[in-house]
Write a protein that holds these residues in place. Sequence first.
Motif, PDB file in Angstrom:
ATOM      1  N   ASP A  48       0.832  -1.207   0.000  1.00  0.00           N
ATOM      2  CA  ASP A  48       0.000   0.000   0.000  1.00  0.00           C
ATOM      3  C   ASP A  48       0.868   1.260   0.000  1.00  0.00           C
ATOM      4  N   ARG A  49       1.953   1.225   0.747  1.00  0.00           N
ATOM      5  CA  ARG A  49       2.852   2.387   0.760  1.00  0.00           C
ATOM      6  C   ARG A  49       3.486   2.597  -0.605  1.00  0.00           C
ATOM      7  N   LEU A  50       3.849   1.511  -1.256  1.00  0.00           N
ATOM      8  CA  LEU A  50       4.448   1.625  -2.589  1.00  0.00           C
ATOM      9  C   LEU A  50       3.453   2.210  -3.576  1.00  0.00           C
ATOM     10  N   VAL A  51       2.209   1.781  -3.492  1.00  0.00           N
ATOM     11  CA  VAL A  51       1.165   2.308  -4.378  1.00  0.00           C
ATOM     12  C   VAL A  51       0.956   3.797  -4.119  1.00  0.00           C
ATOM     13  N   ASP A  52       0.934   4.189  -2.838  1.00  0.00           N
ATOM     14  CA  ASP A  52       0.731   5.603  -2.501  1.00  0.00           C
ATOM     15  C   ASP A  52       1.879   6.467  -3.022  1.00  0.00           C
ATOM     16  N   ARG A  53       3.107   5.972  -2.889  1.00  0.00           N
ATOM     17  CA  ARG A  53       4.253   6.735  -3.362  1.00  0.00           C
ATOM     18  C   ARG A  53       4.235   6.869  -4.879  1.00  0.00           C
TER      19      ARG A  53
END
Length: 228
Positions: free
Chosen positions: A213-218
Amino acid sequence: MTGRPAPAVLPPSLRTWLGLIAVLAALVVVVLGVLYAGHSEPGRVDRWVIQPTADSVGPPWRDVALATDFLGEPVGAAMLVVAAVTGCLLLRRPRAAVLIVAGVSLTVGASTLLKSLVGRTIHGEDNLSYPSGHTAFFTALALMVALLATGRLCLRRTAGMLLVLAAALAAGAAMGWAQVALGAHYPTDVLGGWCTALAVVPATAWLVDRMADRLVDRTADAGRRQPR
């Protein structure tokens, strides 16, 4: 333009209950590890369940036990992992494929580390037995496949928990029986391996979801910042 978010490998409806189960399982692993640290003989519970020997069962059940045991050996385990990862990719669930690899690696790593720390042996000083790595691996794989099925079928909390726990119980019982029947582990080793998987897999699934999820947000933030 953003695509649909990838499905979580740890369904939100199961997070609380699986989290509690993971904590309880970790406590069981620790307690059993302390109780049997440095032991080389079966404990009272082991004697009550069964006295493990190399000839606990005869044919044809011994052949079944050997076949089941093979699935926890390096070659058999690798075949299962490759099949599971391939299935995840065919179903377009890359996050689940990552969970399979990470979950198996961390579960096997945890059981290997615990064996060295606890130092319980069977049939000689070189045969570390607690917890059962075969049981931990097979249970972990079944758990992760059940989590994938729960998300894929959009099961509600009760049905999802029943599926996940039934898969873990069936896999742990099958591999655990084989290990005890072949005299490779004590029953409490098997319980420790089963609980190791129950403790590691939910935590790993949560971490995979968090990192993904963090990778998608970034990635989304970087896309919005680009000049048009």
